[in-house]
Design a protein around this motif. Structure first.
Motif, PDB file in Angstrom:
ATOM      1  N   GLN A  46      17.943  31.425  37.161  1.00 16.62           N
ATOM      2  CA  GLN A  46      17.769  30.135  37.821  1.00 16.62           C
ATOM      3  C   GLN A  46      17.513  28.985  36.858  1.00 16.62           C
ATOM      4  N   ARG A  47      17.286  29.288  35.592  1.00 12.71           N
ATOM      5  CA  ARG A  47      17.018  28.228  34.613  1.00 12.71           C
ATOM      6  C   ARG A  47      18.290  27.527  34.172  1.00 12.71           C
ATOM      7  N   ILE A  48      19.450  28.115  34.500  1.00 11.85           N
ATOM      8  CA  ILE A  48      20.720  27.488  34.141  1.00 11.85           C
ATOM      9  C   ILE A  48      21.479  27.129  35.409  1.00 11.85           C
ATOM     10  N   GLU A  49      22.394  26.178  35.262  1.00 16.78           N
ATOM     11  CA  GLU A  49      23.246  25.797  36.383  1.00 16.78           C
ATOM     12  C   GLU A  49      24.443  26.737  36.417  1.00 16.78           C
ATOM     13  N   HIS A  50      24.884  27.090  37.600  1.00 16.35           N
ATOM     14  CA  HIS A  50      26.051  27.961  37.759  1.00 16.35           C
ATOM     15  C   HIS A  50      27.139  27.121  38.413  1.00 16.35           C
ATOM     16  N   ILE A  51      28.239  26.902  37.671  1.00 17.23           N
ATOM     17  CA  ILE A  51      29.317  26.059  38.179  1.00 17.23           C
ATOM     18  C   ILE A  51      30.531  26.910  38.533  1.00 17.23           C
ATOM     19  N   SER A  52      31.333  26.379  39.424  1.00 17.28           N
ATOM     20  CA  SER A  52      32.546  27.091  39.835  1.00 17.28           C
ATOM     21  C   SER A  52      33.677  26.831  38.849  1.00 17.28           C
ATOM     22  N   THR A  53      34.708  27.617  38.969  1.00 17.79           N
ATOM     23  CA  THR A  53      35.902  27.392  38.156  1.00 17.79           C
ATOM     24  C   THR A  53      36.548  26.059  38.534  1.00 17.79           C
ATOM     25  N   ILE A  54      36.409  25.652  39.767  1.00 16.06           N
ATOM     26  CA  ILE A  54      36.942  24.355  40.211  1.00 16.06           C
ATOM     27  C   ILE A  54      36.215  23.231  39.480  1.00 16.06           C
ATOM     28  N   GLU A  55      34.897  23.354  39.339  1.00 16.90           N
ATOM     29  CA  GLU A  55      34.129  22.340  38.611  1.00 16.90           C
ATOM     30  C   GLU A  55      34.505  22.309  37.140  1.00 16.90           C
ATOM     31  N   TRP A 146      38.574  32.691  36.727  1.00 15.72           N
ATOM     32  CA  TRP A 146      39.558  31.744  36.188  1.00 15.72           C
ATOM     33  C   TRP A 146      40.962  32.362  36.238  1.00 15.72           C
ATOM     34  N   HIS A 147      41.078  33.600  35.787  1.00 19.52           N
ATOM     35  CA  HIS A 147      42.350  34.325  35.784  1.00 19.52           C
ATOM     36  C   HIS A 147      42.841  34.567  37.210  1.00 19.52           C
ATOM     37  N   ASN A 148      41.938  34.950  38.097  1.00 18.41           N
ATOM     38  CA  ASN A 148      42.317  35.221  39.490  1.00 18.41           C
ATOM     39  C   ASN A 148      42.882  33.988  40.181  1.00 18.41           C
ATOM     40  N   GLU A 149      42.518  32.812  39.705  1.00 24.12           N
ATOM     41  CA  GLU A 149      43.016  31.557  40.289  1.00 24.12           C
ATOM     42  C   GLU A 149      44.244  31.038  39.538  1.00 24.12           C
ATOM     43  N   LEU A 173      38.205  44.044  39.827  1.00 26.32           N
ATOM     44  CA  LEU A 173      37.818  42.662  40.121  1.00 26.32           C
ATOM     45  C   LEU A 173      38.939  41.667  39.817  1.00 26.32           C
ATOM     46  N   LEU A 174      40.016  42.154  39.234  1.00 23.27           N
ATOM     47  CA  LEU A 174      41.152  41.294  38.886  1.00 23.27           C
ATOM     48  C   LEU A 174      42.210  41.345  39.979  1.00 23.27           C
ATOM     49  N   ASN A 175      42.622  40.180  40.463  1.00 24.71           N
ATOM     50  CA  ASN A 175      43.674  40.124  41.479  1.00 24.71           C
ATOM     51  C   ASN A 175      45.009  40.603  40.931  1.00 24.71           C
ATOM     52  N   ARG A 176      45.235  40.360  39.656  1.00 23.38           N
ATOM     53  CA  ARG A 176      46.488  40.753  39.016  1.00 23.38           C
ATOM     54  C   ARG A 176      46.178  41.783  37.926  1.00 23.38           C
ATOM     55  N   SER A 177      45.717  42.936  38.368  1.00 17.34           N
ATOM     56  CA  SER A 177      45.260  43.967  37.438  1.00 17.34           C
ATOM     57  C   SER A 177      46.361  44.450  36.508  1.00 17.34           C
ATOM     58  N   GLU A 178      47.608  44.252  36.886  1.00 16.70           N
ATOM     59  CA  GLU A 178      48.705  44.660  36.001  1.00 16.70           C
ATOM     60  C   GLU A 178      48.734  43.835  34.711  1.00 16.70           C
ATOM     61  N   LEU A 179      48.002  42.717  34.677  1.00 11.95           N
ATOM     62  CA  LEU A 179      47.935  41.877  33.470  1.00 11.95           C
ATOM     63  C   LEU A 179      46.734  42.212  32.579  1.00 11.95           C
ATOM     64  N   ALA A 180      45.978  43.243  32.972  1.00  8.16           N
ATOM     65  CA  ALA A 180      44.837  43.661  32.160  1.00  8.16           C
ATOM     66  C   ALA A 180      45.354  44.348  30.904  1.00  8.16           C
ATOM     67  N   SER A 181      44.872  43.906  29.761  1.00  7.49           N
ATOM     68  CA  SER A 181      45.308  44.455  28.488  1.00  7.49           C
ATOM     69  C   SER A 181      44.142  44.477  27.518  1.00  7.49           C
ATOM     70  N   ARG A 182      44.038  45.532  26.772  1.00  7.84           N
ATOM     71  CA  ARG A 182      42.992  45.614  25.742  1.00  7.84           C
ATOM     72  C   ARG A 182      43.516  45.174  24.395  1.00  7.84           C
ATOM     73  N   GLN A 183      44.800  44.802  24.329  1.00 10.09           N
ATOM     74  CA  GLN A 183      45.384  44.390  23.060  1.00 10.09           C
ATOM     75  C   GLN A 183      45.997  43.013  23.177  1.00 10.09           C
TER      76      GLN A 183
END
Length: 186
Positions: A46-55, A146-149, A173-183
């Motif tokens: 609670q000591r920090i502000e939490h902003i949306s990706t839209i913000e 951010w990625h999901n949007e 948690l990723l809408n486009r999980s096919e774009l998940a890459s570790r490289q």
């Protein structure tokens, strides 16, 4: 039989210890959605502000002055990051961040993000104790939101849609999980 049982118990304990970091923040299991994660982090930090990706997108669009810190490991950052971000180690302290702030107006906000918000919230909370003046903001849902949007990401080769999944359990948690890459792209 005793040796096998001891081995199995040892393997089970090792597996639990190995997987603990992924769920250590969540005593009743990992939240199912980015929204649930964001809500729990906002309650805990609670000591920090939490902003949306839209913000954050609006701040970028209006050229508002702020410092954007990516609080992920180098391997994650190499795959992709939000344009303009500076990577800092998740364990960074105030002294590390002060070096980035030399000559910066103390009222300029520091915006932090990580994969989903956990590491960034921790760093942000630490910074509020150790840095005077700079407002600290965490991006709700982190780079995953951010990625999901379908917002822009880049890496050292330019624009990309790839994202590092952090862990196998977080891919869901990723809408486009096919774009998940570790490289990172070469």
């Amino acid at each position: 039989m005793v040796r096998l049982t001891g081995f199995l118990i040892g393997a089970l304990i090792s597996a639990l210890i190995f997987t603990a970091p992924a769920t250590a923040d969540w005593p009743f299991g990992t939240p199912a959605t980015l929204g649930e994660i964001a809500e729990r982090l906002a309650e805990r930090h609670q000591r920090i502000e939490h902003i949306s990706t839209i913000e954050l997108a609006a701040m970028r669009r209006t050229n508002e002055r702020f410092i954007l810190l990516d609080v992920r490991e180098a391997s994650e950052f190499d795959v992709s990051y939000i344009p303009g971000a500076i990577r800092v180690d998740p364990g960074a302290g105030a002294d590390d961040i002060r070096g980035l702030l030399i000559g910066t107006d103390p009222n300029v906000p520091i915006v932090v993000y990580c994969a989903v918000g956990t590491r960034a919230s921790r760093l942000g909370t630490r910074l509020t104790r150790d840095l005077d003046g700079h407002p600290i903001m965490n991006v709700r849902g982190g780079i995953f939101a951010w990625h999901n949007e379908n917002r822009p990401l880049e890496n050292e080769t330019g624009a990309t849609e790839l994202i590092h999944p952090y862990s196998q359990s977080r891919v869901k948690l990723l809408n486009r999980s096919e774009l998940a890459s570790r490289q990172a792209a070469l």
